[in-house]
Motif scaffolding. Structure first.
Motif, PDB file in Angstrom:
ATOM      1  N   ILE A 147       6.827  10.016 -13.750  1.00  0.00           N
ATOM      2  CA  ILE A 147       6.511   8.601 -13.523  1.00  0.00           C
ATOM      3  C   ILE A 147       5.637   8.501 -12.285  1.00  0.00           C
ATOM      4  O   ILE A 147       6.013   8.933 -11.202  1.00  0.00           O
ATOM      5  N   GLU A 148       4.486   7.910 -12.433  1.00  0.00           N
ATOM      6  CA  GLU A 148       3.487   7.953 -11.371  1.00  0.00           C
ATOM      7  C   GLU A 148       3.719   6.949 -10.254  1.00  0.00           C
ATOM      8  O   GLU A 148       2.960   6.912  -9.314  1.00  0.00           O
ATOM      9  N   HIS A 149       4.772   6.169 -10.299  1.00  0.00           N
ATOM     10  CA  HIS A 149       5.061   5.207  -9.234  1.00  0.00           C
ATOM     11  C   HIS A 149       5.809   5.843  -8.069  1.00  0.00           C
ATOM     12  O   HIS A 149       6.098   5.180  -7.083  1.00  0.00           O
ATOM     13  N   PHE A 150       6.138   7.122  -8.180  1.00  0.00           N
ATOM     14  CA  PHE A 150       6.881   7.825  -7.135  1.00  0.00           C
ATOM     15  C   PHE A 150       5.993   8.895  -6.528  1.00  0.00           C
ATOM     16  O   PHE A 150       5.324   9.638  -7.243  1.00  0.00           O
ATOM     17  N   SER A 151       6.009   8.995  -5.212  1.00  0.00           N
ATOM     18  CA  SER A 151       5.288  10.060  -4.525  1.00  0.00           C
ATOM     19  C   SER A 151       6.117  11.346  -4.616  1.00  0.00           C
ATOM     20  O   SER A 151       7.295  11.359  -4.246  1.00  0.00           O
ATOM     21  N   LEU A 152       5.502  12.408  -5.108  1.00  0.00           N
ATOM     22  CA  LEU A 152       6.229  13.671  -5.275  1.00  0.00           C
ATOM     23  C   LEU A 152       6.621  14.252  -3.923  1.00  0.00           C
ATOM     24  O   LEU A 152       7.745  14.726  -3.741  1.00  0.00           O
ATOM     25  N   VAL A 153       5.719  14.222  -2.971  1.00  0.00           N
ATOM     26  CA  VAL A 153       5.993  14.779  -1.642  1.00  0.00           C
ATOM     27  C   VAL A 153       7.143  14.018  -0.974  1.00  0.00           C
ATOM     28  O   VAL A 153       8.045  14.624  -0.387  1.00  0.00           O
ATOM     29  N   ALA A 154       7.110  12.695  -1.065  1.00  0.00           N
ATOM     30  CA  ALA A 154       8.169  11.895  -0.454  1.00  0.00           C
ATOM     31  C   ALA A 154       9.507  12.134  -1.148  1.00  0.00           C
ATOM     32  O   ALA A 154      10.555  12.168  -0.493  1.00  0.00           O
ATOM     33  N   THR A 155       9.480  12.316  -2.451  1.00  0.00           N
ATOM     34  CA  THR A 155      10.720  12.572  -3.182  1.00  0.00           C
ATOM     35  C   THR A 155      11.341  13.897  -2.754  1.00  0.00           C
ATOM     36  O   THR A 155      12.539  13.981  -2.488  1.00  0.00           O
ATOM     37  N   VAL A 156      10.521  14.930  -2.684  1.00  0.00           N
ATOM     38  CA  VAL A 156      11.044  16.250  -2.293  1.00  0.00           C
ATOM     39  C   VAL A 156      11.539  16.211  -0.847  1.00  0.00           C
ATOM     40  O   VAL A 156      12.585  16.785  -0.521  1.00  0.00           O
ATOM     41  N   ALA A 157      10.820  15.523   0.028  1.00  0.00           N
ATOM     42  CA  ALA A 157      11.268  15.413   1.416  1.00  0.00           C
ATOM     43  C   ALA A 157      12.568  14.637   1.510  1.00  0.00           C
ATOM     44  O   ALA A 157      13.450  14.980   2.304  1.00  0.00           O
ATOM     45  N   GLY A 158      12.709  13.604   0.706  1.00  0.00           N
ATOM     46  CA  GLY A 158      13.923  12.791   0.741  1.00  0.00           C
ATOM     47  C   GLY A 158      15.158  13.527   0.281  1.00  0.00           C
ATOM     48  O   GLY A 158      16.270  13.206   0.705  1.00  0.00           O
ATOM     49  N   VAL A 159      14.986  14.534  -0.567  1.00  0.00           N
ATOM     50  CA  VAL A 159      16.137  15.299  -1.041  1.00  0.00           C
ATOM     51  C   VAL A 159      16.804  16.043   0.123  1.00  0.00           C
ATOM     52  O   VAL A 159      18.017  16.211   0.153  1.00  0.00           O
ATOM     53  N   PHE A 160      16.012  16.452   1.112  1.00  0.00           N
ATOM     54  CA  PHE A 160      16.554  17.262   2.202  1.00  0.00           C
ATOM     55  C   PHE A 160      17.009  16.445   3.411  1.00  0.00           C
ATOM     56  O   PHE A 160      17.652  16.991   4.302  1.00  0.00           O
ATOM     57  N   ILE A 161      16.666  15.189   3.483  1.00  0.00           N
ATOM     58  CA  ILE A 161      16.947  14.403   4.689  1.00  0.00           C
ATOM     59  C   ILE A 161      18.450  14.233   4.957  1.00  0.00           C
ATOM     60  O   ILE A 161      18.882  14.410   6.098  1.00  0.00           O
ATOM     61  N   GLU A 186       0.809  -1.218   0.000  1.00  0.00           N
ATOM     62  CA  GLU A 186       0.000   0.000   0.000  1.00  0.00           C
ATOM     63  C   GLU A 186       0.843   1.270   0.000  1.00  0.00           C
ATOM     64  O   GLU A 186       0.366   2.329  -0.384  1.00  0.00           O
ATOM     65  N   THR A 187       2.074   1.179   0.471  1.00  0.00           N
ATOM     66  CA  THR A 187       2.914   2.373   0.564  1.00  0.00           C
ATOM     67  C   THR A 187       4.060   2.348  -0.441  1.00  0.00           C
ATOM     68  O   THR A 187       5.071   3.008  -0.243  1.00  0.00           O
ATOM     69  N   ARG A 188       3.891   1.641  -1.516  1.00  0.00           N
ATOM     70  CA  ARG A 188       4.991   1.510  -2.480  1.00  0.00           C
ATOM     71  C   ARG A 188       5.382   2.844  -3.106  1.00  0.00           C
ATOM     72  O   ARG A 188       6.561   3.111  -3.291  1.00  0.00           O
ATOM     73  N   ASP A 189       4.416   3.688  -3.441  1.00  0.00           N
ATOM     74  CA  ASP A 189       4.776   4.959  -4.068  1.00  0.00           C
ATOM     75  C   ASP A 189       5.525   5.864  -3.096  1.00  0.00           C
ATOM     76  O   ASP A 189       6.460   6.566  -3.476  1.00  0.00           O
ATOM     77  N   PHE A 190       5.134   5.831  -1.832  1.00  0.00           N
ATOM     78  CA  PHE A 190       5.831   6.641  -0.824  1.00  0.00           C
ATOM     79  C   PHE A 190       7.258   6.154  -0.604  1.00  0.00           C
ATOM     80  O   PHE A 190       8.203   6.955  -0.604  1.00  0.00           O
ATOM     81  N   THR A 191       7.429   4.853  -0.396  1.00  0.00           N
ATOM     82  CA  THR A 191       8.769   4.330  -0.117  1.00  0.00           C
ATOM     83  C   THR A 191       9.695   4.476  -1.325  1.00  0.00           C
ATOM     84  O   THR A 191      10.868   4.800  -1.164  1.00  0.00           O
ATOM     85  N   LEU A 192       9.156   4.277  -2.510  1.00  0.00           N
ATOM     86  CA  LEU A 192       9.989   4.442  -3.710  1.00  0.00           C
ATOM     87  C   LEU A 192      10.360   5.900  -3.934  1.00  0.00           C
ATOM     88  O   LEU A 192      11.500   6.222  -4.288  1.00  0.00           O
ATOM     89  N   GLY A 193       9.412   6.800  -3.705  1.00  0.00           N
ATOM     90  CA  GLY A 193       9.704   8.232  -3.840  1.00  0.00           C
ATOM     91  C   GLY A 193      10.708   8.705  -2.808  1.00  0.00           C
ATOM     92  O   GLY A 193      11.621   9.472  -3.118  1.00  0.00           O
ATOM     93  N   MET A 194      10.566   8.234  -1.580  1.00  0.00           N
ATOM     94  CA  MET A 194      11.516   8.626  -0.532  1.00  0.00           C
ATOM     95  C   MET A 194      12.902   8.071  -0.840  1.00  0.00           C
ATOM     96  O   MET A 194      13.912   8.759  -0.636  1.00  0.00           O
ATOM     97  N   THR A 195      12.977   6.864  -1.349  1.00  0.00           N
ATOM     98  CA  THR A 195      14.275   6.293  -1.714  1.00  0.00           C
ATOM     99  C   THR A 195      14.926   7.095  -2.836  1.00  0.00           C
ATOM    100  O   THR A 195      16.133   7.387  -2.786  1.00  0.00           O
ATOM    101  N   LEU A 196      14.152   7.480  -3.820  1.00  0.00           N
ATOM    102  CA  LEU A 196      14.692   8.302  -4.911  1.00  0.00           C
ATOM    103  C   LEU A 196      15.187   9.644  -4.386  1.00  0.00           C
ATOM    104  O   LEU A 196      16.265  10.116  -4.761  1.00  0.00           O
ATOM    105  N   GLY A 197      14.413  10.253  -3.497  1.00  0.00           N
ATOM    106  CA  GLY A 197      14.836  11.516  -2.904  1.00  0.00           C
ATOM    107  C   GLY A 197      16.084  11.373  -2.059  1.00  0.00           C
ATOM    108  O   GLY A 197      16.964  12.239  -2.061  1.00  0.00           O
ATOM    109  N   LEU A 198      16.197  10.262  -1.325  1.00  0.00           N
ATOM    110  CA  LEU A 198      17.397  10.032  -0.514  1.00  0.00           C
ATOM    111  C   LEU A 198      18.630   9.858  -1.378  1.00  0.00           C
ATOM    112  O   LEU A 198      19.716  10.335  -1.033  1.00  0.00           O
ATOM    113  N   VAL A 199      18.482   9.191  -2.503  1.00  0.00           N
ATOM    114  CA  VAL A 199      19.629   9.032  -3.412  1.00  0.00           C
ATOM    115  C   VAL A 199      20.093  10.400  -3.909  1.00  0.00           C
ATOM    116  O   VAL A 199      21.286  10.719  -3.886  1.00  0.00           O
ATOM    117  N   ALA A 200      19.140  11.221  -4.324  1.00  0.00           N
ATOM    118  CA  ALA A 200      19.498  12.559  -4.809  1.00  0.00           C
ATOM    119  C   ALA A 200      20.085  13.407  -3.694  1.00  0.00           C
ATOM    120  O   ALA A 200      21.067  14.137  -3.904  1.00  0.00           O
TER     121      ALA A 200
END
Length: 122
Positions: free
Chosen positions: A90-104, A28-42
């Motif tokens: 790409i709709e498999h990534f959560s935009l909010v989680a990606t942006v948050a992951g960039v700053f973590i 159920e949280t695949r888009d969030f976890t994938l988006g956060m992982t992408l943001g963390l990489v960046a």
């Protein structure tokens, strides 16, 4: 690299491993976890790139060389925008989680610095 950069890198990699486990086990949280992982990489790439640029500026000043330098802000912001656009496209990534992951990773530098200063490793 310095102990703080290594500590932040390790903590970020552990977070990414946990998020990938969450992606694999909790559908159920695949888009969030994938988006956060992408943001963390960046964010981790930007954090380490900033560390390299700061080290180069420091060496340039210490050696009294008159090299022109920049902090690479344009490169880092371009990479963050590229990752954000990837998450939008790409709709498999959560935009909010990606942006948050960039700053973590940058925010992880604060507790890592406090921890290492208490341990006298800085």
């Amino acid at each position: 690299m310095t102990p703080m950069i290594n500590t932040v890198t390790r903590v970020t990699l552990v977070l990414m491993a946990g998020l990938l486990m969450g992606w694999a086990l909790h559908h159920e949280t695949r888009d969030f976890t994938l988006g956060m992982t992408l943001g963390l990489v960046a964010g981790l790439v930007n954090f380490r790139y900033l560390a390299v640029k700061v080290r180069r500026v420091t060496q340039s000043i210490a050696s009294n060389e008159g090299n022109a330098f920049s902090l690479g802000f344009v490169t880092r912001i371009s990479f963050a925008i590229l990752v954000t656009m990837f998450a939008v496209k790409i709709e498999h990534f959560s935009l909010v989680a990606t942006v948050a992951g960039v700053f973590i990773p940058q925010l992880l530098a604060i507790p890592a610095g406090i921890y290492l200063s208490v341990k006298n490793k800085l």
